[in-house]
Design a protein around this motif. Structure first.
Motif, PDB file in Angstrom:
ATOM      1  N   ASP A 109      -0.800 -47.994 -58.439  1.00 22.24           N
ATOM      2  CA  ASP A 109      -1.359 -47.034 -59.164  1.00 22.24           C
ATOM      3  C   ASP A 109      -0.255 -46.299 -59.709  1.00 22.24           C
ATOM      4  O   ASP A 109       0.806 -45.819 -59.114  1.00 22.24           O
ATOM      5  CB  ASP A 109      -2.052 -46.273 -58.225  1.00 22.24           C
ATOM      6  N   ASP A 110      -0.022 -46.133 -61.092  1.00 20.31           N
ATOM      7  CA  ASP A 110       0.844 -45.477 -61.774  1.00 20.31           C
ATOM      8  C   ASP A 110       2.309 -45.900 -61.772  1.00 20.31           C
ATOM      9  O   ASP A 110       3.209 -45.099 -61.766  1.00 20.31           O
ATOM     10  CB  ASP A 110       0.747 -43.830 -61.491  1.00 20.31           C
ATOM     11  N   VAL A 111       2.559 -47.158 -61.356  1.00 14.24           N
ATOM     12  CA  VAL A 111       3.860 -47.703 -61.184  1.00 14.24           C
ATOM     13  C   VAL A 111       4.477 -47.996 -62.469  1.00 14.24           C
ATOM     14  O   VAL A 111       3.695 -48.921 -63.300  1.00 14.24           O
ATOM     15  CB  VAL A 111       4.042 -48.822 -60.168  1.00 14.24           C
ATOM     16  N   ASP A 287      -2.336 -45.942 -47.072  1.00  8.83           N
ATOM     17  CA  ASP A 287      -1.876 -47.368 -47.278  1.00  8.83           C
ATOM     18  C   ASP A 287      -1.503 -48.359 -46.064  1.00  8.83           C
ATOM     19  O   ASP A 287      -1.995 -49.394 -46.155  1.00  8.83           O
ATOM     20  CB  ASP A 287      -0.577 -47.286 -48.082  1.00  8.83           C
ATOM     21  N   GLN A 288      -1.352 -47.615 -45.061  1.00  5.95           N
ATOM     22  CA  GLN A 288      -1.136 -48.543 -43.823  1.00  5.95           C
ATOM     23  C   GLN A 288      -2.363 -49.000 -43.378  1.00  5.95           C
ATOM     24  O   GLN A 288      -2.557 -50.191 -42.970  1.00  5.95           O
ATOM     25  CB  GLN A 288      -0.143 -47.785 -42.896  1.00  5.95           C
ATOM     26  N   GLY A 316      -0.784 -45.911 -53.342  1.00  6.89           N
ATOM     27  CA  GLY A 316       0.605 -45.572 -54.022  1.00  6.89           C
ATOM     28  C   GLY A 316       0.823 -46.127 -55.277  1.00  6.89           C
ATOM     29  O   GLY A 316       0.251 -47.396 -55.415  1.00  6.89           O
ATOM     30  N   CYS A 317       1.461 -45.714 -56.242  1.00  6.30           N
ATOM     31  CA  CYS A 317       2.068 -44.464 -55.973  1.00  6.30           C
ATOM     32  C   CYS A 317       1.549 -43.464 -56.849  1.00  6.30           C
ATOM     33  O   CYS A 317       2.512 -42.378 -57.365  1.00  6.30           O
ATOM     34  CB  CYS A 317       3.635 -44.853 -56.488  1.00  6.30           C
ATOM     35  N   HIS A 318       0.308 -43.221 -56.816  1.00  4.22           N
ATOM     36  CA  HIS A 318      -0.232 -42.027 -57.589  1.00  4.22           C
ATOM     37  C   HIS A 318       0.087 -40.785 -56.886  1.00  4.22           C
ATOM     38  O   HIS A 318       0.003 -40.590 -55.721  1.00  4.22           O
ATOM     39  CB  HIS A 318      -1.831 -42.264 -57.690  1.00  4.22           C
ATOM     40  N   CYS A 340       7.560 -44.119 -51.588  1.00  8.68           N
ATOM     41  CA  CYS A 340       6.358 -44.916 -52.045  1.00  8.68           C
ATOM     42  C   CYS A 340       6.478 -46.361 -52.280  1.00  8.68           C
ATOM     43  O   CYS A 340       6.004 -47.177 -51.967  1.00  8.68           O
ATOM     44  CB  CYS A 340       5.246 -44.084 -52.640  1.00  8.68           C
ATOM     45  N   LEU A 341       7.384 -46.428 -53.230  1.00  2.00           N
ATOM     46  CA  LEU A 341       7.689 -47.541 -53.985  1.00  2.00           C
ATOM     47  C   LEU A 341       8.189 -48.606 -52.714  1.00  2.00           C
ATOM     48  O   LEU A 341       7.864 -49.854 -52.859  1.00  2.00           O
ATOM     49  CB  LEU A 341       8.704 -47.452 -55.079  1.00  2.00           C
TER      50      LEU A 341
END
Length: 569
Positions: A109-111, A287-288, A316-318, A340-341
């Motif tokens: 997301d948004d990467v 995310d986990q 991530g990573c919104h 987050c990356l």
């Protein structure tokens, strides 16, 4: 669409084309149909044809018409040699495995295009992504892979094989707004019909109405949330929205808004079950939690008789990113986006390792990508070497970091051949055994398949793209078209037009039409700040004619709007 809006759409596009091509919009009508067959030597480098000066190059199709597959399918460039090569590869693999290939779409997301090391980021930006980069180096890195300007349009395009102008999700629905798939055939429903186990995990955001929920859109199972990260937390966090978080009345207004605020689960045909309320603290581990669910799913598929399709959308990573204790400060850059990356790298590595452990890695195609370019209104955010960001049709908004990996089936290489998110559905269908015009039949009457089958491009040793052009839309308006290295633009976004101060992204500023003669050479000028149209009219005319071709498609299969912006509808 109403008559007034439709008329405006056609008029704007037609005027832009006529100006740019000197009134030669009819040129497209003279292009012969049924072509699109390209025979090459099958080796890298230039293709010398005859005694004419210069060379042709792979993946350059100006002057080569597309080949019609079916009335409701986008024309494609046909490569008979690579199609035959790949057909043999797939047949050999199926004899070995006894089943069709598994397919995973790993969608972030948004990467941004340049965030990962395989595109020049990673350690350079203080966010090492070694596991992702290692797998990318063993697969096909697509340097010209295209999403839509924002997340919901992109996700619906993956799921339906249609551009937003056809599936109708022109922007993300927020805080209970209507808009969704509404019963459309999806990649999941089509693969399910071919015997696939279908699993969706993570971010959905293509409609919360019951008919658009994943368990009713072809998926056997879903675990994730129905909307978007910030919608669950920003109104709870006094650091970002004190005017809501510190006002009981306003907080209650959002709490009572008609959207689901939970991490949820649903089984095919069933009802949504709430798993956990998504608070700021809960989101730190979201995310986990999803990664654990994915690993369990993959382990259950070990040795199974059915192939599987996993649609995995990360949180991530919104923004807003709230790193958990393990990842807070774990990137050298030490901000919540780069942390987050690093987490996204580790999650991808977990899924990959599980495929190895279960013995499914040799029979699994992985598409790794992001739903749009970097969001640029909220710091910190992702990075792109191109102009613009999320929300715009500049390259920075829609050209996304992408690779396709399949152990033993795809060799390590890079390609600038064109690839669109709409291509994921027909490519997956082709791998499942549905080919050619049969895909159009599966779409159903009145539904246009904007994607093309890219199986031979991805799997041939030196495969060329089967896609002739990229079509860019902003809301209902035709914004641009790319063919080869040239991008002809009719509509642009200027983020600084009204607000010269502060952060500026694709959702800030104004939208305006060009004077009609704006074209960029993306090889010479990836920043799109120097038009070459007037000097290069011999190129501008055929590139502009591609607009006229798709206008004819839209006359047969008209634009649809589920949700969009007020401007330009």
């Amino acid at each position: 669409m109403g008559r007034k809006r439709t008329g405006r759409f056609w008029r704007c596009a037609a005027i832009a084309l006529a100006v740019a091509t000197g009134g030669h919009a009819a040129w497209a009508q003279s292009v012969p149909v049924g072509g699109g067959v390209v025979q090459g030597p099958g080796t890298p480098g230039p293709i010398k044809r005859g005694k004419a000066p210069g060379y042709d190059f792979q993946d350059q199709y100006i002057g080569i018409p597309g080949k019609s597959v079916a009335d409701n399918m986008e024309p494609m460039i046909d490569h008979p040699d690579q199609t035959a090569e790949v057909g043999k590869k797939l047949a050999d693999l199926q004899r070995k495995t006894g089943k069709k290939p598994n397919i995973i779409v790993f969608l972030m997301d948004d990467v941004g295009w340049m965030d990962f090391g395989f595109n020049g980021g990673g350690v350079t930006l203080g966010a090492p992504t070694p596991d992702v980069d290692k797998v990318a180096a063993q697969g096909l890195v697509l340097t010209s892979a295209y999403s839509q300007p924002s997340c919901s349009p992109s996700r619906a395009t993956i799921l339906t094989g249609q551009l937003p102008i056809h599936h109708g999700l022109l922007r993300p629905p927020m805080y209970g707004e209507a808009g969704g798939l509404n019963g459309k055939p999806t990649i999941a429903s089509m693969l399910s019909a071919q015997g696939y186990v279908t699993q969706a995990i993570g971010k959905w955001h293509v409609g919360e109405n019951e008919g658009s929920q994943p368990q009713n859109a072809g998926f056997d199972d879903f675990r994730g949330f129905l909307s978007v990260s910030d919608m669950y937390t920003e109104w709870r966090d006094p650091n970002f929205n004190p005017e809501v978080a510190l006002s009981p009345t306003r907080s209650r207004l959002i709490e009572e808004a008609p959207f689901n605020k939970y991490d949820v689960h649903a089984a095919k045909g069933g009802k949504i079950e709430n798993v956990g309320l998504i608070t700021v603290d809960y989101s730190r581990d979201l995310d986990q939690r999803w990664a654990n669910y994915a690993v369990d799913f993959l382990k259950r598929q070990k040795g199974g008789s059915k192939p599987f399709f996993l649609y995995y959308g990360t949180r991530g990573c919104h923004f807003d990113n709230y790193p958990n204790a393990f990842y807070a400060g774990r990137s050298p850059a030490r901000n919540d986006y780069t942390d987050c990356l690093v987490e996204m790298n580790d999650i991808f590595a977990r899924l990959y390792k599980t495929l190895e452990e279960t013995g499914e890695i040799d029979n699994t195609m992985i598409v790794f990508t992001s739903d749009n370019g970097p969001e640029q209104e909220i710091d910190p955010h992702g990075r792109t070497p191109f102009r613009g960001g999320k929300g715009s049709t500049w390259e920075g908004g829609v050209r996304v970091p992408t690779f396709v990996y399949w152990k033993g089936m795809i060799g390590p290489r890079k390609s600038d051949g064109l690839f669109d998110f709409a291509d994921i559905l027909p490519t997956s269908l082709s791998l499942a055994g549905v080919k050619g015009a049969a895909m159009g039949e599966k779409m159903g009457a009145g539904n246009y398949l904007d994607g093309v089958d890219q199986t031979s491009f991805l799997l041939a040793d030196n495969g060329a793209s089967n896609r002739r052009s990229i079509l860019y839309f902003w809301n209902t308006q035709f914004a641009a078209v790319r063919m080869d290295e040239f991008k002809f633009t009719m509509l642009t976004q200027d983020p600084y037009a009204m607000t010269p101060n502060g952060n500026h992204g694709g959702f800030t500023g104004t939208v305006s039409q060009t004077a009609g003669g704006t074209m960029f050479n993306l090889y010479a000028n990836p920043q799109e700040d120097n038009s070459v149209a007037i000097r290069h009219l011999p190129i501008a005319i055929p590139v502009g004619a591609e607009i006229a071709r798709y206008q004819q498609v839209l006359r047969k299969y008209p634009p649809k709007v589920q949700i969009g912006f007020t401007t330009g509808k």
